[in-house]
Design a protein around this motif. Sequence first.
Motif, PDB file in Angstrom:
ATOM      1  N   THR A 264       0.963  -1.228   0.133  1.00 51.16           N
ATOM      2  CA  THR A 264       0.029  -0.107   0.065  1.00 51.16           C
ATOM      3  C   THR A 264       1.060   1.204  -0.030  1.00 51.16           C
ATOM      4  N   HIS A 265       0.384   2.438  -0.494  1.00 56.46           N
ATOM      5  CA  HIS A 265       0.914   3.639  -0.354  1.00 56.46           C
ATOM      6  C   HIS A 265      -0.192   4.639  -0.351  1.00 56.46           C
ATOM      7  N   LEU A 266       0.029   5.544   0.949  1.00 52.64           N
ATOM      8  CA  LEU A 266      -1.299   6.378   1.379  1.00 52.64           C
ATOM      9  C   LEU A 266      -0.615   7.732   1.172  1.00 52.64           C
ATOM     10  N   PHE A 267      -1.703   8.421   0.964  1.00 58.03           N
ATOM     11  CA  PHE A 267      -1.493   9.926   0.539  1.00 58.03           C
ATOM     12  C   PHE A 267      -2.640  10.621   1.239  1.00 58.03           C
TER      13      PHE A 267
ATOM     14  N   THR B  33     -12.578  18.599   6.832  1.00 54.60           N
ATOM     15  CA  THR B  33     -13.026  17.202   6.294  1.00 54.60           C
ATOM     16  C   THR B  33     -11.630  16.885   5.325  1.00 54.60           C
ATOM     17  N   TYR B  34     -10.839  16.020   5.576  1.00 51.38           N
ATOM     18  CA  TYR B  34      -9.707  15.863   5.013  1.00 51.38           C
ATOM     19  C   TYR B  34      -9.967  14.403   4.123  1.00 51.38           C
ATOM     20  N   TYR B  35      -8.818  14.216   3.242  1.00 53.79           N
ATOM     21  CA  TYR B  35      -8.835  13.275   2.355  1.00 53.79           C
ATOM     22  C   TYR B  35      -7.805  12.334   2.102  1.00 53.79           C
ATOM     23  N   VAL B  36      -7.784  10.892   2.027  1.00 53.83           N
ATOM     24  CA  VAL B  36      -6.983  10.053   2.027  1.00 53.83           C
ATOM     25  C   VAL B  36      -7.006   9.058   0.957  1.00 53.83           C
ATOM     26  N   ARG B  37      -5.919   9.269   0.022  1.00 55.09           N
ATOM     27  CA  ARG B  37      -5.802   8.380  -1.271  1.00 55.09           C
ATOM     28  C   ARG B  37      -4.963   7.090  -0.958  1.00 55.09           C
ATOM     29  N   SER B  38      -5.538   5.949  -1.238  1.00 58.43           N
ATOM     30  CA  SER B  38      -4.795   4.700  -1.363  1.00 58.43           C
ATOM     31  C   SER B  38      -4.532   4.227  -2.583  1.00 58.43           C
ATOM     32  N   LYS B  39      -3.426   3.804  -2.799  1.00 61.65           N
ATOM     33  CA  LYS B  39      -3.064   3.084  -4.165  1.00 61.65           C
ATOM     34  C   LYS B  39      -1.972   2.178  -3.902  1.00 61.65           C
TER      35      LYS B  39
ATOM     36  N   ALA C 240      -6.504  18.229  -2.690  1.00 58.28           N
ATOM     37  CA  ALA C 240      -5.729  18.311  -4.052  1.00 58.28           C
ATOM     38  C   ALA C 240      -4.179  18.597  -3.209  1.00 58.28           C
ATOM     39  N   THR C 241      -4.395  19.422  -1.989  1.00 55.77           N
ATOM     40  CA  THR C 241      -2.798  19.775  -1.568  1.00 55.77           C
ATOM     41  C   THR C 241      -2.584  18.512  -0.652  1.00 55.77           C
ATOM     42  N   LEU C 242      -1.454  18.044  -1.160  1.00 52.05           N
ATOM     43  CA  LEU C 242      -0.545  16.875  -0.428  1.00 52.05           C
ATOM     44  C   LEU C 242      -0.064  17.623   0.940  1.00 52.05           C
TER      45      LEU C 242
END
Lengths: 532, 188
Positions: free
Chosen positions: A468-471, A507-513, A478-480
Motif C-alpha cells: 500500500t501507498h497512502l497520501f 474534512t480531509y482526504y486520504v488516497r490509497s493506491k 488536492a494539496t498533499l
Amino acid sequence: MQDARCKKVQGSRLKGDFFQLSAFSFQLFSCLLSLVSCLFFFASCGSGGGGSSGSTSTTPISGKTTVSGAVQFEDRTFDSTGFTGTQNKAVRYADIEIVNSSNSSVIASTSTDVNGNYSITLSPPSSNVYVRCLTSTSVGFSKGTKSYNIEIVNGSSSVYSVVSDVFSAASVGTYSKNLTASLVSGAGGPFNILDALVDGAEFVAIKNGSFTSSKVKAVWYDGNTDGTYYSPATNEIKFLGKSTDNDCYDDMVILHEFGHWVSNNFSKDNSPGGTHTITGHYDIRLAWSEGWATFFGSSIRSYAGYSNSEYYIDTTGGSGNGNLLFSYEIKTPSYSSLATGSDNELSVSSVLWNIFLSAGFSGVWDVSKNYLPSAVEVSLEDFWDGWFVRGQGITLNPYSIFSARSIEYSSDSYESDNNRSQAKTVTLGTSYHHTYYPLGDEDWISFSATSGITYTIETLNLTNGADTHLFLYNTDGATLITSNDDRSLSGTDKSSLITWTATATGTYYVRSKAYSDSGAISTYGSYNLRVQ
Amino acid sequence: MFYSEKTKGIIKMQDARCKKAQSSRLKAQRGLLSVFSFQLSACFLLLISCFLFIASKPIPPIEVIIGLSKQPVVPGIAIVNLKVIPLVEHSNIDIQIELPEKLRLVSGIKKWNGILEADKTETFQYQIYVPDSKTYELKAVIILRMITGETVRREETLEINPVAKKNEYKKNHIKEGKDRGVIEFKGE
C-alpha cells in the motif's frame, strides 16, 4: 568498399559451400565403405554357427551379431503415508552402450524403448564386451528419435550405469542381456530420477508439441547434503542424498524441481528464491514459482496415470515402508485454513490444480508459455490477467476457485471511490476492507478532523501481495500534506502509516493506491484501511 | 573517478580554447564511465542474484537444528543441543531422541511433547555418555501436529566422533571411465 565486403562474404559463402560439399562427399564415402564392409562381413561370417558365450544363449539370425535385452530398475511405490513397497519398472529411452572391456571403448550404442527393451547389432562382432545402460538419454536425442536430453550424474558429473558381465559376442547370433538397477545396489535411485524426468519430458512434449534442446541435468549422489533445488544460473537440478532425507525416490519432489526447470525454460520465473514452508506467506513471485512447481509435478503424474497425483510426498528415503517426512494434497487443499492468498504456495498450487480439474491443462499451459514471459514480475496476478488476455475466460471463469482461497481479484464493496469527489466518509476507529482491483485502482476516503488532534491513518492486514501507498490531502482534496509507502524503514512491512496532527478543523482526504514506483511487485492486493 | 597522470598531463596541455571542449568531453567521458560502472554493477548484482536464487523444495513449517556444544573426551559426556523452531501455531509437538545402544542419556528428556511458541527457538539439551571413540549416530525425530489436523515429521541425525569418510563407492561400483565419468553398478 561495399562491393569488396560483399565479395569477401561471397567468398566465405563459397568456401562454406565447398566445405559442406566436402563433408557430404566424405559422409557418402564413409557410408559406402560401411556398406561394403558390412557386405564383406556378412559374406565371410554368414555361415558361422550361433555358439554361446558364457551363460548367454545365442540364436543365429541371418548372419548378424545382435545383443538385446530389457532394462529395469527397482521402483518404490508410495502413497500419502510414505513408501508402500517395490516393483520393477522399465528403464525408458536410456542410453545403451556395448563396451570393450579391455580398453573401455564404446563400440556400439543405442537406447532402450518405452518398454525398456533394446537391441543392437555388433559390426564387427567382438569378444570381451559388456552391456551398459546409463542414466542418460543422449543417444536417442542425438539420433533424433527422442526430443529430450536428460542426464543424471553424481557430484563430479559422472553418469550412473548398470552393467552386464563381460561376455564374448564374437560369433553370429543373438545375445540376451537383461539388466536391473536394484534398490540395494544404490543404482535404483538415479534410475528412478531418470524415470520421473522422462515422465516430465514426455508430458511437456505432448502438451507443448515439442520439447527443447536444453539438457535436463540432475545431480544426485548418496550423502549429498547440499540440498534439493533448481538453480537457474546453471539450469541444473540437485537432489538431497542425506541419510535422513534422500530424495532419489521422492517422485513428487523430483517433479516439483522439474516444474521449476520447465518454468525457466518455457515460461518465466522471477522468484527471489529462499526457504519456504508450505503454510508460510511470502513474496508473491516466490509463492507463484513454488505453487506452480508443485502443481506441474502433480499434472505430470496425473497425465502419466499415477494414483495420488494431487499429493506432494516427501520421505526420509529410509529403507522399508513408511518413512514419511510429510505430505499434503493440493485439491482441497491440506492445511486449508492456512493455505490462503496469492502469497502462499499451497494456495497457488490449489488454484492451478482446480483450474486444471475444471478446464484441463491446455489453458494453463497457454497462459504460462504465451503470456507470462511478457510479465514484469511473474506471480498469480499475471496468471489471472493472462487467463483472460489469452481468451481462456471463455472456457472457465476461475473467480470462485480464486475466492475459495481468499484471493480477491475483484472490486471491493466501496467502489466507485476512485477520486476525491467519490471519497467515502469513514467512521474513526473502524477498519474498511479494500482491494486494489482492477489495475490502477485507487481507494479514496474522507474523515472529519479537529484542530490539534493527532490522527493515525494506516493500512492493516495486507494479503495477496498488497503493497500500500497512502497520501493525505488537505480539505481541498488536492494539496498533499504527507504520504507514506512502507511503515517500516526496512520495507519489510509493506503496510503504510501516517501519524498527523490536524492544524485546522475540517474534512480531509486520504488516497490509497498500490505502490507503483520502482521495485513494485504487485498490482493488486487486499488490505484494511483505518483512521483513528 | 580515477584518471592516470598521463591523462592529467594531456588535460593540462590543452589551450584555453580547447579547455571548454575538453571539459565537456571529460564530462561526457565521466558520464559514460559512470554509466559503464553502473551497468557493470548492475550486471554484477544480477549475476550475484542469479547465483543466489535457488528454488528449493517445500519444507514443513518447522525448523530443526542439531549440534554438539561440547565434543566428548572419550570416555565422557557429549553435550547435544537440539533447536526446534515451529513456524506455525500447532496443537502438539513430539520430540524424541534415538540413541545407539552403547550411548547413554545422562540428562535431558528423551521424549517430550507439548506446544511451543511459533517462530521462537526452543533448545533442548542432552548430556550423553560416550564410551569410546567409535562413530555413533543419534537421531532426533520431531512430529508436529498442525491445528488443521495434519502431522509433519522432521528427522535430523548427528554423528558423534565422526571420521573423515573416503569417497566410498558401493561394493559393485567397478569403474569410472577416463574420458568421461561413468559409475558402473552390476546390473544382473
